[in-house]
Design a protein around this motif. Structure first.
Motif, PDB file in Angstrom:
ATOM      1  N   VAL A 112       0.924  -0.874  -0.217  1.00 25.57           N
ATOM      2  CA  VAL A 112       0.034  -0.025  -0.237  1.00 25.57           C
ATOM      3  C   VAL A 112       0.795   1.272  -0.020  1.00 25.57           C
ATOM      4  O   VAL A 112       0.664   2.163  -0.395  1.00 25.57           O
ATOM      5  CB  VAL A 112      -1.062  -0.230   1.214  1.00 25.57           C
ATOM      6  N   ALA A 113       2.014   1.183   0.732  1.00 19.23           N
ATOM      7  CA  ALA A 113       2.815   2.246   0.869  1.00 19.23           C
ATOM      8  C   ALA A 113       3.856   2.657   0.022  1.00 19.23           C
ATOM      9  O   ALA A 113       4.272   3.259  -1.063  1.00 19.23           O
ATOM     10  CB  ALA A 113       4.053   2.385   1.746  1.00 19.23           C
ATOM     11  N   HIS A 114       3.900   1.541  -0.948  1.00 12.30           N
ATOM     12  CA  HIS A 114       4.023   2.131  -2.736  1.00 12.30           C
ATOM     13  C   HIS A 114       2.903   2.512  -3.571  1.00 12.30           C
ATOM     14  O   HIS A 114       3.171   2.498  -4.721  1.00 12.30           O
ATOM     15  CB  HIS A 114       4.911   0.836  -3.380  1.00 12.30           C
ATOM     16  N   GLY A 115       1.755   2.325  -3.087  1.00 15.04           N
ATOM     17  CA  GLY A 115       0.901   2.505  -4.282  1.00 15.04           C
ATOM     18  C   GLY A 115       0.627   1.607  -4.425  1.00 15.04           C
ATOM     19  O   GLY A 115      -0.294   1.806  -6.324  1.00 15.04           O
ATOM     20  N   TRP A 116      -0.244   0.158  -4.745  1.00 11.99           N
ATOM     21  CA  TRP A 116      -0.014  -0.408  -5.610  1.00 11.99           C
ATOM     22  C   TRP A 116      -1.084  -1.193  -4.717  1.00 11.99           C
ATOM     23  O   TRP A 116      -1.801  -0.837  -3.993  1.00 11.99           O
ATOM     24  CB  TRP A 116       1.238  -1.868  -5.583  1.00 11.99           C
ATOM     25  N   ARG A 117      -2.218  -1.792  -5.569  1.00 14.82           N
ATOM     26  CA  ARG A 117      -3.422  -2.684  -5.030  1.00 14.82           C
ATOM     27  C   ARG A 117      -2.965  -3.747  -4.633  1.00 14.82           C
ATOM     28  O   ARG A 117      -2.474  -4.487  -4.897  1.00 14.82           O
ATOM     29  CB  ARG A 117      -4.586  -2.342  -6.097  1.00 14.82           C
ATOM     30  N   VAL A 118      -3.546  -3.970  -3.697  1.00 16.30           N
ATOM     31  CA  VAL A 118      -3.362  -5.331  -2.600  1.00 16.30           C
ATOM     32  C   VAL A 118      -3.981  -6.554  -2.041  1.00 16.30           C
ATOM     33  O   VAL A 118      -4.880  -5.829  -1.203  1.00 16.30           O
ATOM     34  CB  VAL A 118      -2.486  -4.759  -1.501  1.00 16.30           C
ATOM     35  N   ARG A 119      -4.440  -7.198  -2.439  1.00 19.37           N
ATOM     36  CA  ARG A 119      -4.761  -8.425  -2.689  1.00 19.37           C
ATOM     37  C   ARG A 119      -4.154  -9.948  -1.509  1.00 19.37           C
ATOM     38  O   ARG A 119      -3.786  -9.767  -1.644  1.00 19.37           O
ATOM     39  CB  ARG A 119      -6.002  -9.035  -3.383  1.00 19.37           C
ATOM     40  N   ARG A 120      -5.208  -9.786  -0.588  1.00 17.70           N
ATOM     41  CA  ARG A 120      -4.905 -10.987   0.281  1.00 17.70           C
ATOM     42  C   ARG A 120      -5.563 -12.825  -0.270  1.00 17.70           C
ATOM     43  O   ARG A 120      -6.758 -12.363  -0.274  1.00 17.70           O
ATOM     44  CB  ARG A 120      -5.323 -10.953   1.723  1.00 17.70           C
ATOM     45  N   GLU A 121      -5.562 -13.550   0.396  1.00 23.96           N
ATOM     46  CA  GLU A 121      -5.343 -14.650  -0.410  1.00 23.96           C
ATOM     47  C   GLU A 121      -6.139 -14.537  -1.627  1.00 23.96           C
ATOM     48  O   GLU A 121      -7.658 -14.292  -1.961  1.00 23.96           O
ATOM     49  CB  GLU A 121      -6.829 -15.227   0.567  1.00 23.96           C
ATOM     50  N   VAL A 122      -5.570 -14.427  -2.699  1.00 23.47           N
ATOM     51  CA  VAL A 122      -5.430 -14.477  -3.975  1.00 23.47           C
ATOM     52  C   VAL A 122      -5.298 -15.788  -4.821  1.00 23.47           C
ATOM     53  O   VAL A 122      -4.879 -16.661  -4.872  1.00 23.47           O
ATOM     54  CB  VAL A 122      -5.323 -13.513  -4.533  1.00 23.47           C
ATOM     55  N   PRO A 123      -6.333 -16.296  -5.753  1.00 25.14           N
ATOM     56  CA  PRO A 123      -6.164 -16.996  -6.601  1.00 25.14           C
ATOM     57  C   PRO A 123      -5.290 -17.434  -7.020  1.00 25.14           C
ATOM     58  O   PRO A 123      -4.667 -16.249  -8.098  1.00 25.14           O
ATOM     59  CB  PRO A 123      -7.115 -17.260  -7.303  1.00 25.14           C
ATOM     60  N   SER A 124      -4.505 -18.589  -7.803  1.00 20.81           N
ATOM     61  CA  SER A 124      -3.589 -18.658  -8.419  1.00 20.81           C
ATOM     62  C   SER A 124      -2.926 -17.741  -9.774  1.00 20.81           C
ATOM     63  O   SER A 124      -4.763 -17.643 -10.913  1.00 20.81           O
ATOM     64  CB  SER A 124      -2.851 -19.666  -8.484  1.00 20.81           C
ATOM     65  N   LEU A 125      -2.734 -16.279 -10.131  1.00 17.73           N
ATOM     66  CA  LEU A 125      -2.406 -15.611 -11.213  1.00 17.73           C
ATOM     67  C   LEU A 125      -2.407 -16.909 -12.771  1.00 17.73           C
ATOM     68  O   LEU A 125      -2.886 -15.984 -13.478  1.00 17.73           O
ATOM     69  CB  LEU A 125      -1.721 -14.882 -10.973  1.00 17.73           C
ATOM     70  N   ALA A 126      -1.936 -17.287 -12.553  1.00 19.04           N
ATOM     71  CA  ALA A 126      -1.534 -18.484 -13.928  1.00 19.04           C
ATOM     72  C   ALA A 126      -2.307 -19.700 -13.209  1.00 19.04           C
ATOM     73  O   ALA A 126      -2.223 -20.999 -13.917  1.00 19.04           O
ATOM     74  CB  ALA A 126       0.171 -19.364 -12.900  1.00 19.04           C
ATOM     75  N   GLU A 127      -2.677 -19.860 -12.656  1.00 20.98           N
ATOM     76  CA  GLU A 127      -4.312 -20.643 -12.726  1.00 20.98           C
ATOM     77  C   GLU A 127      -3.758 -22.528 -12.499  1.00 20.98           C
ATOM     78  O   GLU A 127      -4.236 -23.171 -13.251  1.00 20.98           O
ATOM     79  CB  GLU A 127      -4.885 -20.528 -13.254  1.00 20.98           C
ATOM     80  N   LEU A 128      -2.699 -21.921 -11.337  1.00 17.68           N
ATOM     81  CA  LEU A 128      -2.532 -23.148 -10.734  1.00 17.68           C
ATOM     82  C   LEU A 128      -3.321 -23.819  -9.763  1.00 17.68           C
ATOM     83  O   LEU A 128      -3.842 -23.712  -8.987  1.00 17.68           O
ATOM     84  CB  LEU A 128      -1.129 -23.020 -10.167  1.00 17.68           C
TER      85      LEU A 128
END
Length: 248
Positions: free
Chosen positions: A44-60
């Protein structure tokens, strides 16, 4: 920039952020929760969108075939690929596999390992953030409690710059078009000597019509653009019948 370099830079930045964190006699669950909170705060301090417990971005896939694997923290950025972060107390082969799969899809992999110093190696391009703690067993159940002090684990410093490195020089700003967009905002396209961009300066536009009937705005030095020139060359006019004169 190579993925390995992005991962190492993210790992070094996160290590410096986590270094000041200290505590005494915390449970393992509380340490993991606090590290997760600190990682989220770093993103958040870097100005990014942060999410927790996110499904695998590579669909693993996860433990169940019909469910995706989950990542502890994901930082989504506009100026670079997302960062996937796993937080573990022990060396989990599943976490390493998840991060390697994410790296294959272009995601920056970072692994936060807390507890005792890791004994094994981390496969590239995964960046390892080591967060060492001490442990003691208390009570008849030998419950494990974890502590960390700054004296035992000083904050890592940023890598020193080479002595020959020159201070960064800012590139001169390029003039922008003086016109405004349809929404009334300044045009972001670089200006030409006329002070306008190729969209707003009709002297440097193709002038022909596109398939949708709108004017072609491809920049040229006058006359048709390269697209229409190539098109006219690839589709020559049919030859005239021999009984008609050529008046072209």
């Amino acid at each position: 920039m190579k993925l390995e370099v992005r991962a190492q830079r993210a790992g070094q930045s996160l290590a410096r952020w986590l270094a000041p964190l200290t505590f005494t006699d915390w449970s393992a669950a509380r340490v993991t929760a606090e590290l997760t909170r600190a990682v989220v705060a770093w993103g958040v301090a870097h100005g990014w969108r942060v999410r927790r417990e996110v499904p695998s971005l590579a669909e693993l896939p996860g433990a169940h075939p019909d469910r995706s694997g989950y990542l502890d923290v994901v930082c989504e950025r506009l100026d670079g690929p997302p960062i996937a972060i796993e937080i573990d107390q022990s060396e989990k082969p599943w976490s390493a596999r998840k991060l390697l799969v994410e790296a294959d899809s272009g995601v920056v992999p970072v692994w936060v390992r807390w507890g005792e110093p890791p004994s094994g190696t981390v496969p590239e391009p995964v960046a390892l953030v080591v967060f060492v703690t001490t442990c003691r067993a208390v009570g008849p159940t030998r419950r494990r409690l974890y502590s960390r002090t700054v004296d035992q684990h000083p904050q890592p410093s940023a890598p020193p710059a080479p002595a020959t490195e020159q201070p960064p020089q800012h590139a001169p700003t390029r003039p922008r078009c003086r016109a405004t967009t349809k929404k009334g905002e300044p045009c972001p396209i670089d200006a030409r000597p006329s002070g306008l961009c190729h969209v707003h300066d009709p002297a440097v536009q193709c002038g022909r019509l596109t398939r949708k009937g709108s004017a072609c705005t491809v920049p040229t030095g006058g006359g048709p653009c390269k697209y229409h020139q190539d098109q006219s060359q690839s589709e020559p006019a049919p030859p005239l019948p021999p009984w008609l004169p050529d008046v072209s």
